[in-house]
Enzyme design. Structure first.
Site, mmCIF file in Angstrom:
data_model
loop_
_atom_site.group_PDB
_atom_site.id
_atom_site.type_symbol
_atom_site.label_atom_id
_atom_site.label_comp_id
_atom_site.label_asym_id
_atom_site.label_seq_id
_atom_site.Cartn_x
_atom_site.Cartn_y
_atom_site.Cartn_z
ATOM 1 N N LYS A 191 3.087 -3.682 10.800
ATOM 2 C CA LYS A 191 1.862 -2.578 11.017
ATOM 3 C C LYS A 191 0.635 -3.216 11.501
ATOM 4 O O LYS A 191 0.112 -2.933 12.397
ATOM 5 C CB LYS A 191 1.509 -1.602 9.817
ATOM 6 C CG LYS A 191 2.735 -0.856 9.500
ATOM 7 C CD LYS A 191 2.321 -0.059 8.326
ATOM 8 C CE LYS A 191 1.730 -0.539 7.189
ATOM 9 N NZ LYS A 191 2.753 -1.021 6.246
ATOM 10 N N ARG A 201 -0.420 7.108 2.577
ATOM 11 C CA ARG A 201 0.502 6.553 1.936
ATOM 12 C C ARG A 201 1.250 7.496 0.992
ATOM 13 O O ARG A 201 2.300 6.928 0.280
ATOM 14 C CB ARG A 201 -0.140 5.137 1.011
ATOM 15 C CG ARG A 201 0.351 3.876 1.659
ATOM 16 C CD ARG A 201 -0.257 3.018 0.583
ATOM 17 N NE ARG A 201 0.087 1.662 0.690
ATOM 18 C CZ ARG A 201 -0.322 0.789 1.267
ATOM 19 N NH1 ARG A 201 -1.031 0.714 2.450
ATOM 20 N NH2 ARG A 201 0.124 -0.627 0.909
ATOM 21 N N ARG A 254 4.294 -14.621 4.696
ATOM 22 C CA ARG A 254 3.200 -14.231 5.323
ATOM 23 C C ARG A 254 1.667 -15.100 5.064
ATOM 24 O O ARG A 254 1.557 -15.343 4.019
ATOM 25 C CB ARG A 254 2.879 -12.805 5.026
ATOM 26 C CG ARG A 254 1.599 -12.249 5.618
ATOM 27 C CD ARG A 254 1.808 -10.551 5.558
ATOM 28 N NE ARG A 254 1.344 -10.070 4.337
ATOM 29 C CZ ARG A 254 1.718 -8.803 4.243
ATOM 30 N NH1 ARG A 254 2.070 -8.110 5.216
ATOM 31 N NH2 ARG A 254 1.487 -8.097 3.114
ATOM 32 N N ARG A 311 -1.943 -14.132 0.624
ATOM 33 C CA ARG A 311 -2.690 -12.883 -0.267
ATOM 34 C C ARG A 311 -2.418 -13.091 -1.823
ATOM 35 O O ARG A 311 -1.091 -13.146 -1.815
ATOM 36 C CB ARG A 311 -2.424 -11.459 0.300
ATOM 37 C CG ARG A 311 -3.576 -11.450 1.355
ATOM 38 C CD ARG A 311 -2.878 -9.994 2.123
ATOM 39 N NE ARG A 311 -2.512 -9.134 1.256
ATOM 40 C CZ ARG A 311 -1.973 -7.797 1.751
ATOM 41 N NH1 ARG A 311 -2.178 -7.615 3.221
ATOM 42 N NH2 ARG A 311 -1.331 -7.016 1.097
ATOM 43 N N ARG A 334 4.861 -3.248 -4.362
ATOM 44 C CA ARG A 334 4.580 -2.367 -3.245
ATOM 45 C C ARG A 334 5.703 -1.912 -2.568
ATOM 46 O O ARG A 334 5.415 -0.691 -1.950
ATOM 47 C CB ARG A 334 3.570 -3.253 -2.371
ATOM 48 C CG ARG A 334 2.216 -3.346 -2.963
ATOM 49 C CD ARG A 334 1.490 -4.501 -2.949
ATOM 50 N NE ARG A 334 1.346 -5.088 -1.488
ATOM 51 C CZ ARG A 334 1.553 -6.217 -0.942
ATOM 52 N NH1 ARG A 334 1.884 -7.259 -1.888
ATOM 53 N NH2 ARG A 334 1.513 -6.635 0.273
HETATM 54 P P1 ADP Z 1 0.594 -3.947 2.118
HETATM 55 O O1 ADP Z 1 0.842 -3.124 3.292
HETATM 56 O O2 ADP Z 1 0.958 -5.225 2.285
HETATM 57 O O3 ADP Z 1 0.920 -3.501 0.788
HETATM 58 P P2 ADP Z 1 -2.291 -3.321 2.455
HETATM 59 O O4 ADP Z 1 -3.354 -4.285 2.755
HETATM 60 O O5 ADP Z 1 -2.056 -2.101 3.339
HETATM 61 O O6 ADP Z 1 -1.089 -4.282 2.179
HETATM 62 O O7 ADP Z 1 -2.668 -2.733 0.807
HETATM 63 C C1 ADP Z 1 -3.237 -3.689 -0.116
HETATM 64 C C2 ADP Z 1 -3.388 -2.694 -1.414
HETATM 65 O O8 ADP Z 1 -4.433 -1.974 -1.206
HETATM 66 C C3 ADP Z 1 -2.181 -2.024 -1.794
HETATM 67 O O9 ADP Z 1 -1.434 -2.623 -2.451
HETATM 68 C C4 ADP Z 1 -2.977 -0.793 -2.715
HETATM 69 O O10 ADP Z 1 -3.423 -1.429 -4.130
HETATM 70 C C5 ADP Z 1 -4.073 -0.446 -1.703
HETATM 71 N N1 ADP Z 1 -4.181 0.341 -0.715
HETATM 72 C C6 ADP Z 1 -4.306 0.208 0.620
HETATM 73 N N2 ADP Z 1 -3.876 1.504 1.236
HETATM 74 C C7 ADP Z 1 -3.932 2.459 0.191
HETATM 75 C C8 ADP Z 1 -3.913 3.673 0.293
HETATM 76 N N3 ADP Z 1 -3.535 4.518 1.474
HETATM 77 N N4 ADP Z 1 -3.684 4.263 -0.981
HETATM 78 C C9 ADP Z 1 -3.763 3.827 -2.105
HETATM 79 N N5 ADP Z 1 -3.785 2.457 -2.161
HETATM 80 C C10 ADP Z 1 -3.970 1.841 -1.042
#
Ligand code: ADP
Length: 221
Positions: free
Chosen positions: A15, A90, A129, A163, A174
């Site tokens: 993404k 999400r 990654r 990360r 996740r």
């Molecule tokens: P990844 O897609 O690898 O999980 P992201 O950078 O998108 O990484 O998200 C990292 C963290 O940020 C998630 O594990 C969550 O804790 C939080 N997060 C990100 N986007 C959302 C969302 N839309 N709703 C709830 N928590 C979120």
């Protein structure tokens, strides 16, 4: 007409990589909630500390906080013509909140590319990654998309790091949450005729080509 694109896919599906390409090509901001939350790390408030804790264990930030962060981001001047959402919505409540938010702005979700990838490949990609410390949007993979010089960003020479939530435990959590909470969004968007499924196991270029062709069709229609 403003253009709002929602990228859906499991962690490691690509993404962020595709969002960066679209953002440049269509001059739209790359709105990533994970990135916005990570930027809050520098703040020393009870809310920022709580978000940090939630992220490190791989859980989801509560919907109301997440929606509020997106609402504020869309008020920035660079978002007047639309946005590329990466990692948001999400959950179903977040998708409904986004529809309302965009409705208030006189827009709507125009296309939802879904990068389909199996769990096993996702885990492999995440564990390989590496992210640039100067710009988190510069992402590499030691297996499929390595930097020219190990540990160094091709684009700005920044050091690469992994990360803290890419540990095997947090990453697995996740990914589970994706299949449990985010997969139902597919039906939501499919029912609205917005879903465009793409095999995310292909090369970056092949995925981009499919996505752009769907986007051009959506714009024309
Ligand atoms: P990844 O897609 O690898 O999980 P992201 O950078 O998108 O990484 O998200 C990292 C963290 O940020 C998630 O594990 C969550 O804790 C939080 N997060 C990100 N986007 C959302 C969302 N839309 N709703 C709830 N928590 C979120």
């Amino acid at each position: 007409m403003a253009l709002y694109i929602v990228l859906v896919g499991v962690q490691g599906a690509g993404k962020g990589t595709q969002a960066a390409i679209l953002s440049q090509q269509y001059h739209l901001p790359h709105v990533t909630t994970g990135g916005l939350f990570r930027e809050m790390k520098t703040q020393d408030t009870p809310l920022a500390r709580e978000i940090q804790r939630i992220m490190n264990e791989g859980s989801l930030v509560p919907d109301d906080i997440t929606v509020q962060v997106v609402r504020e981001r869309l008020q920035q001047p660079d978002a007047v013509n639309g946005a590329i959402f990466d990692g948001f919505p999400r959950t179903l409540p977040q998708a409904e909140a986004l529809d309302k938010l965009l409705g208030d702005l006189g827009g709507k979700v125009n296309l939802v590319p879904f990068f389909n990838l199996d769990r096993e490949t996702a885990i492999k990609r995440i564990s390989g990654r590496w992210e640039c410390t100067l710009d988190p949007k510069h992402v590499y993979n030691e297996n499929s998309n390595p930097p020219k010089v190990a540990g160094i960003c091709d684009l700005d020479g920044g050091k690469l790091w992994q990360r803290p939530d890419d540990t095997p435990e947090a990453a697995a959590k996740r990914i589970d949450l994706f299949f449990e909470k985010t997969m139902p969004l597919l039906n939501y968007y499919r029912g609205r005729g917005l879903l465009n499924e793409i095999n995310a196991g292909q090369s970056i270029e092949a995925v981009t080509a499919e996505m752009i062709s769907a986007l051009e069709k959506a714009k024309a229609g």
